[in-house]
Design a protein around this motif. Structure first.
Motif, PDB file in Angstrom:
ATOM      1  N   MET A   3      36.252  33.324  55.778  1.00 57.51           N
ATOM      2  CA  MET A   3      35.538  34.405  56.431  1.00 57.51           C
ATOM      3  C   MET A   3      35.687  34.177  57.931  1.00 57.51           C
ATOM      4  SD  MET A   3      31.584  35.233  56.034  1.00 57.51           S
ATOM      5  CE  MET A   3      30.784  36.416  57.078  1.00 57.51           C
ATOM      6  N   ASN A   4      36.497  34.992  58.540  1.00 56.57           N
ATOM      7  CA  ASN A   4      36.734  34.840  59.978  1.00 56.57           C
ATOM      8  C   ASN A   4      35.621  35.513  60.767  1.00 56.57           C
ATOM      9  OD1 ASN A   4      39.149  33.505  59.698  1.00 56.57           O
ATOM     10  ND2 ASN A   4      40.375  35.367  59.769  1.00 56.57           N
ATOM     11  N   VAL A   5      35.041  34.761  61.703  1.00 56.44           N
ATOM     12  CA  VAL A   5      34.066  35.374  62.604  1.00 56.44           C
ATOM     13  C   VAL A   5      34.661  35.344  64.007  1.00 56.44           C
ATOM     14  CG1 VAL A   5      31.774  35.227  63.598  1.00 56.44           C
ATOM     15  CG2 VAL A   5      32.117  34.736  61.176  1.00 56.44           C
ATOM     16  N   LEU A   6      35.003  36.505  64.505  1.00 57.04           N
ATOM     17  CA  LEU A   6      35.577  36.606  65.845  1.00 57.04           C
ATOM     18  C   LEU A   6      34.445  36.632  66.863  1.00 57.04           C
ATOM     19  CD1 LEU A   6      37.986  39.572  65.080  1.00 57.04           C
ATOM     20  CD2 LEU A   6      38.530  37.170  64.928  1.00 57.04           C
ATOM     21  N   TYR A   7      34.648  35.935  67.971  1.00 57.01           N
ATOM     22  CA  TYR A   7      33.642  36.058  69.015  1.00 57.01           C
ATOM     23  C   TYR A   7      34.286  35.997  70.386  1.00 57.01           C
ATOM     24  CZ  TYR A   7      33.780  30.987  69.788  1.00 57.01           C
ATOM     25  OH  TYR A   7      34.178  29.716  70.070  1.00 57.01           O
ATOM     26  N   SER A   8      33.612  36.622  71.331  1.00 61.84           N
ATOM     27  CA  SER A   8      34.006  36.545  72.733  1.00 61.84           C
ATOM     28  C   SER A   8      32.702  36.383  73.511  1.00 61.84           C
ATOM     29  CB  SER A   8      34.767  37.802  73.146  1.00 61.84           C
ATOM     30  OG  SER A   8      34.021  38.949  72.823  1.00 61.84           O
ATOM     31  N   ASN A   9      32.749  36.566  74.821  1.00 61.14           N
ATOM     32  CA  ASN A   9      31.512  36.378  75.583  1.00 61.14           C
ATOM     33  C   ASN A   9      30.485  37.426  75.189  1.00 61.14           C
ATOM     34  OD1 ASN A   9      32.158  34.088  76.970  1.00 61.14           O
ATOM     35  ND2 ASN A   9      33.227  35.201  78.599  1.00 61.14           N
ATOM     36  N   GLY A  10      30.920  38.676  75.198  1.00 59.15           N
ATOM     37  CA  GLY A  10      30.044  39.730  74.722  1.00 59.15           C
ATOM     38  C   GLY A  10      30.509  40.133  73.336  1.00 59.15           C
ATOM     39  N   THR A  11      30.585  41.423  73.109  1.00 59.54           N
ATOM     40  CA  THR A  11      31.108  41.887  71.827  1.00 59.54           C
ATOM     41  C   THR A  11      32.405  42.654  72.016  1.00 59.54           C
ATOM     42  OG1 THR A  11      28.797  42.225  71.280  1.00 59.54           O
ATOM     43  CG2 THR A  11      30.381  42.944  69.670  1.00 59.54           C
ATOM     44  N   LEU A  12      32.719  42.951  73.282  1.00 54.15           N
ATOM     45  CA  LEU A  12      33.850  43.846  73.543  1.00 54.15           C
ATOM     46  C   LEU A  12      35.181  43.254  73.076  1.00 54.15           C
ATOM     47  CD1 LEU A  12      34.683  46.510  74.720  1.00 54.15           C
ATOM     48  CD2 LEU A  12      34.985  45.393  76.927  1.00 54.15           C
ATOM     49  N   GLY A  13      35.481  42.036  73.555  1.00 51.83           N
ATOM     50  CA  GLY A  13      36.776  41.431  73.231  1.00 51.83           C
ATOM     51  C   GLY A  13      36.939  41.208  71.743  1.00 51.83           C
ATOM     52  N   SER A  14      35.879  40.674  71.123  1.00 55.12           N
ATOM     53  CA  SER A  14      35.971  40.387  69.696  1.00 55.12           C
ATOM     54  C   SER A  14      36.118  41.676  68.899  1.00 55.12           C
ATOM     55  CB  SER A  14      34.748  39.607  69.235  1.00 55.12           C
ATOM     56  OG  SER A  14      33.570  40.231  69.680  1.00 55.12           O
ATOM     57  N   HIS A  15      35.444  42.716  69.372  1.00 55.16           N
ATOM     58  CA  HIS A  15      35.527  43.978  68.654  1.00 55.16           C
ATOM     59  C   HIS A  15      36.904  44.627  68.810  1.00 55.16           C
ATOM     60  CE1 HIS A  15      32.100  46.250  66.725  1.00 55.16           C
ATOM     61  NE2 HIS A  15      33.199  46.682  66.179  1.00 55.16           N
ATOM     62  N   GLN A  16      37.483  44.470  69.989  1.00 56.93           N
ATOM     63  CA  GLN A  16      38.846  44.973  70.172  1.00 56.93           C
ATOM     64  C   GLN A  16      39.792  44.290  69.194  1.00 56.93           C
ATOM     65  OE1 GLN A  16      39.216  44.028  74.292  1.00 56.93           O
ATOM     66  NE2 GLN A  16      38.757  46.102  74.988  1.00 56.93           N
ATOM     67  N   ALA A  17      39.658  42.966  69.125  1.00 59.32           N
ATOM     68  CA  ALA A  17      40.517  42.216  68.201  1.00 59.32           C
ATOM     69  C   ALA A  17      40.263  42.657  66.768  1.00 59.32           C
ATOM     70  CB  ALA A  17      40.249  40.721  68.339  1.00 59.32           C
ATOM     71  N   ASN A  20      38.461  40.207  55.620  1.00 57.93           N
ATOM     72  CA  ASN A  20      37.622  39.034  55.908  1.00 57.93           C
ATOM     73  C   ASN A  20      37.462  38.735  57.390  1.00 57.93           C
ATOM     74  OD1 ASN A  20      37.432  38.705  53.175  1.00 57.93           O
ATOM     75  ND2 ASN A  20      39.123  37.257  53.072  1.00 57.93           N
ATOM     76  N   ASN A  21      37.589  39.722  58.237  1.00 59.07           N
ATOM     77  CA  ASN A  21      37.337  39.493  59.655  1.00 59.07           C
ATOM     78  C   ASN A  21      36.008  40.134  60.053  1.00 59.07           C
ATOM     79  OD1 ASN A  21      39.799  38.101  60.427  1.00 59.07           O
ATOM     80  ND2 ASN A  21      40.824  40.026  59.976  1.00 59.07           N
ATOM     81  N   TYR A  22      35.216  39.353  60.789  1.00 60.48           N
ATOM     82  CA  TYR A  22      33.894  39.820  61.197  1.00 60.48           C
ATOM     83  C   TYR A  22      33.703  39.550  62.676  1.00 60.48           C
ATOM     84  CZ  TYR A  22      33.155  40.026  56.189  1.00 60.48           C
ATOM     85  OH  TYR A  22      33.285  40.320  54.861  1.00 60.48           O
ATOM     86  N   VAL A  23      32.651  40.131  63.227  1.00 60.42           N
ATOM     87  CA  VAL A  23      32.395  39.998  64.658  1.00 60.42           C
ATOM     88  C   VAL A  23      31.011  39.395  64.849  1.00 60.42           C
ATOM     89  CG1 VAL A  23      32.066  41.266  66.802  1.00 60.42           C
ATOM     90  CG2 VAL A  23      33.865  41.959  65.224  1.00 60.42           C
ATOM     91  N   LEU A  24      30.955  38.394  65.719  1.00 60.63           N
ATOM     92  CA  LEU A  24      29.654  37.799  66.054  1.00 60.63           C
ATOM     93  C   LEU A  24      28.883  38.775  66.941  1.00 60.63           C
ATOM     94  CD1 LEU A  24      27.607  35.482  66.243  1.00 60.63           C
ATOM     95  CD2 LEU A  24      28.972  34.545  68.102  1.00 60.63           C
ATOM     96  N   GLN A  25      27.783  39.231  66.414  1.00 62.65           N
ATOM     97  CA  GLN A  25      27.018  40.254  67.135  1.00 62.65           C
ATOM     98  C   GLN A  25      26.485  39.696  68.447  1.00 62.65           C
ATOM     99  OE1 GLN A  25      23.799  41.895  64.821  1.00 62.65           O
ATOM    100  NE2 GLN A  25      24.249  43.903  65.638  1.00 62.65           N
ATOM    101  N   GLY A  26      26.757  40.398  69.511  1.00 63.08           N
ATOM    102  CA  GLY A  26      26.272  39.979  70.824  1.00 63.08           C
ATOM    103  C   GLY A  26      27.117  38.908  71.493  1.00 63.08           C
ATOM    104  N   GLY A  27      28.020  38.298  70.744  1.00 62.05           N
ATOM    105  CA  GLY A  27      28.908  37.314  71.329  1.00 62.05           C
ATOM    106  C   GLY A  27      28.180  36.066  71.796  1.00 62.05           C
ATOM    107  N   LEU A  28      28.868  35.292  72.633  1.00 65.08           N
ATOM    108  CA  LEU A  28      28.300  34.019  73.079  1.00 65.08           C
ATOM    109  C   LEU A  28      27.063  34.221  73.953  1.00 65.08           C
ATOM    110  CD1 LEU A  28      31.402  31.817  73.909  1.00 65.08           C
ATOM    111  CD2 LEU A  28      29.832  31.641  71.981  1.00 65.08           C
ATOM    112  N   ASN A  29      27.033  35.320  74.707  1.00 65.19           N
ATOM    113  CA  ASN A  29      25.867  35.546  75.568  1.00 65.19           C
ATOM    114  C   ASN A  29      24.597  35.618  74.738  1.00 65.19           C
ATOM    115  OD1 ASN A  29      27.534  35.640  77.753  1.00 65.19           O
ATOM    116  ND2 ASN A  29      27.752  37.882  77.710  1.00 65.19           N
ATOM    117  N   TYR A  30      24.680  36.392  73.684  1.00 67.43           N
ATOM    118  CA  TYR A  30      23.525  36.548  72.814  1.00 67.43           C
ATOM    119  C   TYR A  30      23.230  35.243  72.084  1.00 67.43           C
ATOM    120  CZ  TYR A  30      20.424  38.761  69.427  1.00 67.43           C
ATOM    121  OH  TYR A  30      19.348  39.097  68.660  1.00 67.43           O
ATOM    122  N   TRP A  31      24.307  34.526  71.756  1.00 67.34           N
ATOM    123  CA  TRP A  31      24.170  33.219  71.109  1.00 67.34           C
ATOM    124  C   TRP A  31      23.301  32.295  71.956  1.00 67.34           C
ATOM    125  CZ3 TRP A  31      25.705  30.908  66.567  1.00 67.34           C
ATOM    126  CH2 TRP A  31      25.735  29.502  66.533  1.00 67.34           C
TER     127      TRP A  31
END
Lengths: 207, 196
Positions: free
Chosen positions: A105-119, A130-141
């Motif tokens: 289960m791939n969880v893509l993340y970037s600083n926000g959600t923009l980059g990961s969502h583009q990918a 099986n690709n997912y996006v970390l909601q809010g990215g690292l900032n929210y993390w």
């Protein structure tokens, strides 16, 4: 001209045509725009920071974190167990086994959600699963897991349960407790040490 | 859109069923083309009958052109097509063994089953030989494993080796096939046989 010769000439002509035209190397999108719209609106690709924290702590073997930021940013900080697949090279064959697979289960993340969502959009349109996006990215993390905010005393019990979990998780990840809310830089500096002890070379299962 | 099976547009169960139907059809066509006659097959090596060459090369050319044009039209993604990995050393030796067996026995594995199905006793013996061969190969595999795996080149395409496009290679194959067809016909005239 006999039938046989006509067939011969026809075959050669077909051969000439196929030799002249450029090879179709485009990778057609597997999902139509309408299907993508449904998927994007459903937001089923989003996973919350709490879920991801849970999986990391439980060492869920199916979890594969993929950091789509630049290598520089990855070096500075990344979640433990993450692999770095910058979005600029995400279509390269060498990363294909990571992004196109049916096991993890791939969880893509970037600083926000923009980059990961583009990918994610690109990968999803190619039909990869099986690709997912970390909601809010690292900032929210950082805002929630690393430095959880104590809920107001009037909050429902679930908020407190969530807070307790985040506080505990923050301790696991070496983050500041509620007292060190002002020192996110410090937590960033501590992180990489923890990560390197972790298995970084998670084998991505191909077919 | 395609290929249908790897993308699970056709499920595993239907895949088996379709393979069954295609297999029956393949056997039927082989029989109808006279490939259940070992004399016809052996004729390829003695030069008096080159139908085998023509049929199989025509099949290969049809499939090749079909795949390339389907890819051109965007109907099939060639990257998803399974390509047999190449093991150069074992492929050469295996090819020689297979060719020798073909000449001696008068059948290839597919046509032997086809001929056995219509009751030819020599074909049944041949099929028995195949199973013996499979058994001895499997039992001796630890001894020959190193050689078997030698020269591994991965799923390689001839067009990649030559560094030309698939279409250009297709044209070369077609021209080569047509030349071979003509040579075959010359051979049939040079070494004719009346009854076989």
């Amino acid at each position: 001209m006999t039938i046989k010769n006509i067939i011969f000439v026809g075959l050669i002509l077909l051969g000439v045509v196929i030799a002249m035209v450029p090879e179709n190397t485009t990778k057609p999108y597997k999902l139509t725009a309408e299907q993508m719209l449904v998927e994007v609106q459903g937001a089923a690709e989003m996973v919350t920071a709490d879920e991801v924290a849970h999986w990391i702590i439980e060492k869920d073997p199916t979890l594969q974190l993929i950091d789509v930021r630049t290598p520089d940013e990855f070096q500075k900080f990344h979640l433990e167990g993450a692999v770095n697949v910058p979005i600029s090279v995400i279509l390269k064959d060498e990363y294909r086994d990571y992004v196109d697979q049916g096991v993890k289960m791939n969880v893509l993340y970037s600083n926000g959600t923009l980059g990961s969502h583009q990918a994610w959009m690109i990968l999803r349109q190619l039909g990869f699963q099986n690709n997912y996006v970390l909601q809010g990215g690292l900032n929210y993390w950082f805002d929630t897991i690393m430095n959880p905010e104590k809920p107001a005393s009037t909050s429902p019990d679930e908020e407190f349960a969530k807070y307790d979990f985040r506080k505990a998780a923050s301790g696991v990840f070496g983050g500041g407790s509620e007292a060190t809310l002002t020192a996110p830089v410090q937590t960033e500096a501590e992180k990489p040490v923890i990560k390197r002890t972790q298995k970084k070379k998670a084998p991505a299962g191909g077919c | 859109m395609g290929p249908l099976v790897p993308q699970e547009i056709i499920g595993a169960d239907w895949n088996l069923f379709i393979a069954f139907v295609v297999g029956i059809g393949f056997g039927f066509v082989l029989e109808q083309a006279g490939f259940s006659s070992s004399r016809k097959l052996a004729g390829m090596f003695y030069g008096y009958d080159t139908v085998v060459l023509k049929v199989f090369f025509t099949g290969a050319i049809t499939a090749m052109l079909g795949l390339l044009f389907f890819s051109l039209f965007g109907w099939i993604d060639l990257n998803l097509i399974y390509v047999n990995p190449t093991f150069l050393g074992s492929a050469i030796v295996g090819g020689i063994i297979m060719g020798a067996g073909f000449i001696i026995g008068g059948f290839c594995p597919g046509t032997s089953v086809c001929a056995a199905a219509i009751g030819k006793i020599d074909a049944m013996v041949f099929v028995g030989g195949i199973f013996l061969g499979i058994f001895f190969f499997a039992e001796s595999f630890p001894l020959i494993k190193d050689f078997y795996m030698s020269g591994s080149m991965g799923p390689l395409k001839v067009s990649d080796v030559f560094g030309i496009s698939g279409g250009a290679l297709a044209l070369l194959v077609i021209i080569a096939a047509l030349i071979m067809f003509k040579l075959g016909e010359l051979a049939e005239k040079k070494w004719p046989r009346e009854e076989y």
